[in-house]
Motif scaffolding. Structure first.
Motif, PDB file in Angstrom:
ATOM      1  N   VAL A 173     -19.622 -19.344 -12.257  1.00 49.22           N
ATOM      2  CA  VAL A 173     -19.170 -18.534 -13.395  1.00 49.22           C
ATOM      3  C   VAL A 173     -19.317 -17.045 -13.085  1.00 49.22           C
ATOM      4  N   LEU A 174     -20.458 -16.671 -12.546  1.00 50.21           N
ATOM      5  CA  LEU A 174     -20.700 -15.254 -12.259  1.00 50.21           C
ATOM      6  C   LEU A 174     -19.793 -14.733 -11.151  1.00 50.21           C
ATOM      7  N   SER A 175     -19.322 -15.626 -10.291  1.00 48.49           N
ATOM      8  CA  SER A 175     -18.467 -15.214  -9.175  1.00 48.49           C
ATOM      9  C   SER A 175     -16.984 -15.204  -9.521  1.00 48.49           C
ATOM     10  N   ASN A 176     -16.615 -15.894 -10.621  1.00 51.15           N
ATOM     11  CA  ASN A 176     -15.189 -16.089 -10.884  1.00 51.15           C
ATOM     12  C   ASN A 176     -14.716 -15.631 -12.263  1.00 51.15           C
ATOM     13  N   TYR A 177     -15.624 -15.282 -13.153  1.00 46.39           N
ATOM     14  CA  TYR A 177     -15.240 -14.854 -14.497  1.00 46.39           C
ATOM     15  C   TYR A 177     -15.585 -13.379 -14.706  1.00 46.39           C
ATOM     16  N   GLN A 178     -14.729 -12.716 -15.454  1.00 46.69           N
ATOM     17  CA  GLN A 178     -15.008 -11.345 -15.848  1.00 46.69           C
ATOM     18  C   GLN A 178     -15.825 -11.379 -17.140  1.00 46.69           C
ATOM     19  N   LEU A 179     -17.098 -11.085 -17.029  1.00 44.53           N
ATOM     20  CA  LEU A 179     -18.009 -11.174 -18.170  1.00 44.53           C
ATOM     21  C   LEU A 179     -18.578  -9.812 -18.524  1.00 44.53           C
ATOM     22  N   THR A 180     -18.949  -9.652 -19.776  1.00 41.74           N
ATOM     23  CA  THR A 180     -19.632  -8.432 -20.194  1.00 41.74           C
ATOM     24  C   THR A 180     -21.074  -8.473 -19.695  1.00 41.74           C
ATOM     25  N   ASN A 181     -21.737  -7.326 -19.721  1.00 44.18           N
ATOM     26  CA  ASN A 181     -23.138  -7.285 -19.306  1.00 44.18           C
ATOM     27  C   ASN A 181     -24.002  -8.201 -20.172  1.00 44.18           C
ATOM     28  N   LEU A 182     -23.708  -8.239 -21.464  1.00 45.62           N
ATOM     29  CA  LEU A 182     -24.463  -9.093 -22.377  1.00 45.62           C
ATOM     30  C   LEU A 182     -24.288 -10.561 -21.994  1.00 45.62           C
ATOM     31  N   GLN A 183     -23.069 -10.947 -21.665  1.00 43.54           N
ATOM     32  CA  GLN A 183     -22.817 -12.335 -21.280  1.00 43.54           C
ATOM     33  C   GLN A 183     -23.497 -12.689 -19.960  1.00 43.54           C
ATOM     34  N   ILE A 184     -23.477 -11.745 -19.017  1.00 48.01           N
ATOM     35  CA  ILE A 184     -24.163 -11.967 -17.733  1.00 48.01           C
ATOM     36  C   ILE A 184     -25.658 -12.141 -17.956  1.00 48.01           C
TER      37      ILE A 184
END
Length: 371
Positions: A91-102
């Motif tokens: 997920v961390l390598s393939n999705y564009q996430l917000t800092n909060l989501q990370i």
């Protein structure tokens, strides 16, 4: 044991379900659900449901021990841990996430990883190479492979004495305890393992030393995983590295917070011969809250665990004569991070407990039942 209680242990999968459901079910991923669930919902349900005073009866004792359903629950968490670590990296390598989501993914995984140490604790006490192997695999994911060595041969021998780095002292903060316990248990584990190897005429500095193998296994595993990500993505990503490192650090801190609350201020009497009295159910704090015990595989019935370390979680007993915590582990962990609050609540309970008389007959009944 009631059917509902047997089924209730399935709630140990609550956090993984929340991690995955929170990510996929809503329109926008919600990745931090495990934190409010663990430290608000679980204590609330504990309060609403209350405590579990029931112990298994003698006639069903052997049947519960031999029931493979209970084994399946704990073993499956080891595989689930590896799956969630792989999923988190994906997920961390393939999705564009917000800092909060990370940050939510990292914290949620860290909370689950702390429960994996509890699973390793359960399996590490069981006889047989298969159980021990799974315990070690689980601990490699959080860089705490030495835990079973020190816990089984060190902590269980020296618990509730000044010689035990994993027993917290009265008026010691959890922050001071973290440093003393983490460094002390590693040193103790190394000394225990080195002594065992010398007795077998095996070199300490060799790959037959589980301490060395375990110490190297985690960074090698992490390096292989990160190298594979680099090979696929063509760049070094900070998210996966932070994910692996932080989840391990937080998991260990949560484990040691549990160690802190389990034996806070407990001291065994020193006998005239210089030895300490035998460990019994009076040397651990108990929390008999129903729901959190389902989540934690009865870890909070800690007094019986120290009386009989090999007793599987499904048959651990509650002893009313043992020192009792006011709340389950999740809320007690939060309290421990606020030293003035912790001391105000627990020092009073500790002093009341120290002034309480428990008869030898009560102790005999506690440690002999079903033995």
């Amino acid at each position: 044991m009631s059917v509902w209680k047997k089924i209730g242990f399935v709630f140990s999968f609550s956090i993984p379900v929340l991690i995955l459901a929170g990510f996929y079910l809503p329109d926008q991923p919600i990745t931090f659900l495990s934190a409010p669930f663990s430290y608000f919902v679980i204590p609330l349900v504990d309060y609403l449901i209350g405590k579990d005073q029931n112990n298994v009866i003698k006639d069903e004792f052997d049947g519960l021990i031999q029931n493979k359903y209970f084994d399946f629950l704990v073993y499956s968490h080891v595989y689930l841990q590896f799956f969630l670590l792989g999923w988190g990296l994906y997920v961390l390598s393939n999705y564009q996430l917000t800092n909060l989501q990370i940050h939510g993914i990292i914290v949620s995984q860290a909370i689950y990883s702390s429960t994996i140490i509890n699973v390793a604790h359960e399996l590490g006490h069981r006889p047989g190479k298969w159980a021990r192997l799974h315990a070690r695999l689980a601990l490699i994911t959080v860089f705490y492979h030495h835990f079973t060595i020190e816990h089984n041969r060190g902590h269980h021998v020296r618990v509730a004495t000044p010689e035990d780095p994993a027993t917290s002292r009265k008026n010691e903060t959890v922050y001071a305890f973290w440093f003393r316990s983490i460094t002390g248990t590693f040193k103790s584990a190394w000394e225990i393992q080195a002594d065992l190897l010398r007795k077998k005429n095996i070199k300490v500095w060799s790959f037959r030393n589980p301490m060395l193998v375990g110490f190297l296994a985690t960074p090698i595993l992490f390096a292989i995983v990160l190298g594979a990500i680099y090979h696929v993505k063509g760049t070094i990503l900070n998210g996966p590295l932070q994910f692996l490192v932080i989840q391990a650090i937080v998991a260990v801190l949560l484990l040691e917070a549990v160690n802190y609350i389990e034996h806070y201020g407990m001291l065994r009497k020193k006998l005239p011969n210089g030895r300490y009295e035998k460990v019994n159910p009076l040397h651990s704090w108990n929390a008999n809250h129903f729901f959190s015990n389902l989540i934690l595989f009865n870890l909070q019935r800690h007094s019986d665990h120290h009386a009989y370390a090999s007793r599987p979680y499904q048959v651990l007993r509650h002893f009313e004569a043992s020192p009792q915590m006011p709340f389950g582990y999740p809320l007690m962990i939060i309290m421990s991070t606020i030293p003035p609050l912790w001391f105000a609540v627990m020092n009073r309970r500790l002093e009341q407990w120290q002034n309480k008389e428990v008869s030898k007959e009560e102790i005999r009944l506690m440690v002999k039942e079903f033995a």
